[in-house]
Structures are given as structure tokens and as C-alpha cells.
Design a protein around this motif. Structure first.
Motif, short mmCIF file in Angstrom:
data_model
loop_
_atom_site.label_atom_id
_atom_site.label_comp_id
_atom_site.label_asym_id
_atom_site.label_seq_id
_atom_site.Cartn_x
_atom_site.Cartn_y
_atom_site.Cartn_z
N ARG A 4 -24.07 -26.83 5.10
CA ARG A 4 -22.89 -26.21 4.44
C ARG A 4 -21.83 -27.35 3.70
NH1 ARG A 4 -17.83 -26.23 7.86
NH2 ARG A 4 -18.02 -28.02 9.37
N TYR A 5 -22.43 -28.28 3.17
CA TYR A 5 -21.68 -29.27 2.56
C TYR A 5 -22.11 -29.46 1.16
CZ TYR A 5 -19.80 -30.53 7.10
OH TYR A 5 -19.25 -30.31 8.44
N LYS A 48 -16.71 -37.11 -2.00
CA LYS A 48 -15.44 -36.20 -1.98
C LYS A 48 -15.32 -35.51 -3.35
CE LYS A 48 -11.40 -38.46 -0.80
NZ LYS A 48 -10.77 -39.22 0.09
N ASN A 94 -16.06 -28.44 -0.05
CA ASN A 94 -15.93 -29.23 1.33
C ASN A 94 -17.29 -29.96 1.28
OD1 ASN A 94 -15.22 -29.93 3.82
ND2 ASN A 94 -16.33 -28.30 4.93
N THR A 95 -17.14 -31.50 1.57
CA THR A 95 -17.86 -32.53 1.47
C THR A 95 -17.95 -33.31 2.69
OG1 THR A 95 -16.60 -34.28 0.58
CG2 THR A 95 -17.58 -32.80 -0.99
N ARG A 107 -15.05 -35.93 2.88
CA ARG A 107 -13.77 -35.35 3.22
C ARG A 107 -13.47 -35.14 4.65
NH1 ARG A 107 -12.37 -29.92 3.74
NH2 ARG A 107 -10.05 -29.31 3.29
N MET A 108 -14.73 -34.43 5.32
CA MET A 108 -14.50 -34.14 6.84
C MET A 108 -14.38 -35.61 7.63
SD MET A 108 -14.07 -31.07 6.81
CE MET A 108 -14.10 -30.96 8.44
N ARG A 162 -10.93 -37.35 7.05
CA ARG A 162 -9.99 -36.36 7.71
C ARG A 162 -9.87 -36.79 9.12
NH1 ARG A 162 -9.99 -30.07 6.24
NH2 ARG A 162 -9.33 -29.46 8.37
#
Length: 262
Positions: free
Chosen positions: A18-19, A24, A29-30, A33-34, A37
Motif C-alpha cells: 500500500r506504499y 518520502k 504515502n511512503t 513518511r510513516m 512520523r
């Protein structure tokens, strides 16, 4: 003002379906990034930096890799940080371990060996639940011929045909230490096809889309679209340049392991 910095190595695994890859990007959405975060949430500040051993493409999964975490001002309390970090990561990302390192360690330049797997099946269309893990080909494949061809990639070669749109500065030479096709007994699930296969490739570094282009060529060979001599020509530095365009989907590719060399 002198800034004190602390260094950590975190071992990660993730499902990439899902990435849009690791790196980033502003609008999608990568994984980076997650991860960043989550670190910011646990630390309650943004005085840190993250570097990865390499960047995976969209939908590519990882069984085992590493990132380096640089934290400014204060050291981590690892026993507090690590479980909170894991707890707050999305369920398709997991930390496997953390250890402190020092400023001499460079996660990008440090010599390492990477093992990739590409999972595939052929014949009857597979269960839709397989889509995040493998690629399905409806045509029949000559697996024994593909197995013979896979061994041709072992050794030092100019991989210009297996690098997608190289720049003038791209280093096209490289070495593959292991390459084989065999039945998949590494990853299993109740909804997987009765028989599936994998391409296993090991080397120190790979070009852009290299393994997905290799898999594409091997599948074309298995379908009878090209012959064994064509594969040999793509690896012959004296032959005319051959530009390959068959890049198989990223969802079948798994970075299986990363091993640092001492």
C-alpha cells in the motif's frame, strides 16, 4: 553552538503493497513518511534524521533491512523508545531490533550484501489475496530453461540492459554472487497456488529496476518470446546495446535480507 548527536541502527520489515516506495514524496504515502512520523510521535520532537540502506520501489516488500537513526541533543532510552516505536508503527511495518552505533558507521557506504526474492506462479489465475506477494502469469512457462538462464547472471557483468533509463553517471558494471529459480518454499499461505516459484538473487548492489527487468527477461524466455542466446547477448559487453522494457510488477519483489560486511 555544538550539537551532540547520537546514532542508532534499527532493523525493519514491512509489507510494501500500500506504499509508494520508501522515499518520502509530497503527495503520496511512503514508508519513510510513516516511519519518521512514528519516531516524531514517540520522541515528541523532530530533532532527528533517518537514512536507509537503500530505497525500495512502490509495492516492494522487505523481510529484513536496516535504517540509521540520528538523534540530536539527548540519547534514546532504548528500553522505552523501542516498544513504543513498534506499538505505534502501522501494522504492516515492524521493527525487529535496535542497537546503538557511532558516527564512524555509514549505513549507505558500508559494504553490504543484499538478497532479493521475486515470487511468481503460472497457469490458473491465483487467489486475489496473493496479489501483495507474487506475480501470476497465465501462459505456460518453461521453468527448466529459465533455471538454466538464471545462472548466466552470476558473476561480474555490464548490466546496461538491466538498468532502467540510466544516467550518464550510472555505474553499469556489477557482480551477482548467486542467481537461481526454484520452487517457492520460503513463503507459504493457505491461499497460495499449489505450486509457486521464486527467483533468488544475491549481490552487493543493484541498478534501478534491475531484478524486475531480469525477471521480465526470464519470463519472456519461459514463454518462448526470446531464446537463451538473447539473454547471453544482453550480458555481452561486445554486443549491440539491447534496451529491455519488460519490468514486472513491484509487488512480487521482496528484499529478503541485508548483510553488512566487516
Amino acid at each position: 553552538m555544538f550539537r551532540k548527536r547520537f546514532y542508532y541502527i534499527i532493523q525493519l520489515q514491512y509489507l510494501g503493497f500500500r506504499y509508494h516506495g520508501w522515499q518520502k514524496q509530497p503527495t503520496v504515502n511512503t514508508l519513510q513518511r510513516m516511519v519518521e512520523r512514528t519516531i516524531a510521535y514517540v520522541l515528541e520532537h523532530k530533532d532527528f534524521k533517518v537514512l536507509a540502506t537503500g530505497r525500495t520501489d512502490a509495492k516492494v516488500s522487505v523481510n529484513q533491512t536496516y535504517i540509521e537513526l540520528f538523534v540530536d541533543h539527548q540519547p534514546l532510552d532504548i528500553e522505552v523508545f523501542y516498544p513504543l516505536f513498534n506499538q505505534n508503527l502501522p501494522q504492516d511495518i515492524r521493527a525487529l531490533g535496535i542497537e546503538e552505533t557511532n558516527e564512524q558507521f555509514n549505513i549507505i557506504q558500508s559494504p553490504k550484501s543484499k538478497e532479493y526474492l521475486y515470487l511468481f506462479s503460472f497457469g490458473e489465475k491465483f487467489h486475489p489475496f496473493c496479489a501483495p506477494f507474487m506475480y501470476n502469469i497465465t501462459e505456460e512457462l518453461n521453468i527448466s530453461l529459465m533455471q538454466e538462464a538464471a545462472t548466466l547472471f552470476v558473476g561480474k557483468h555490464n548490466f546496461r540492459s538491466y538498468c532502467h533509463r540510466p544516467s550518464e553517471n550510472t555505474i553499469l558494471e556489477g557482480e551477482i554472487t548467486h542467481c537461481e529459480i526454484k520452487k517457492n518454499e520460503v513463503y507459504t499461505a493457505s491461499f497460495f497456488p499449489k505450486e509457486s516459484y521464486l527467483l533468488r538473487v544475491k549481490g552487493e548492489g543493484f541498478k534501478r529496476n534491475q531484478i524486475r527487468l531480469m525477471m521480465g527477461a526470464l519470463l519472456d524466455l519461459g514463454k518462448g518470446k526470446i531464446n537463451l542466446n538473447f539473454i547471453k547477448q544482453t550480458l555481452d559487453p561486445e554486443a549491440d546495446e539491447i534496451v529491455l522494457e519488460h519490468i514486472v510488477p513491484g509487488s512480487g519483489l521482496i528484499l529478503n535480507s541485508v548483510e553488512f560486511k566487516t
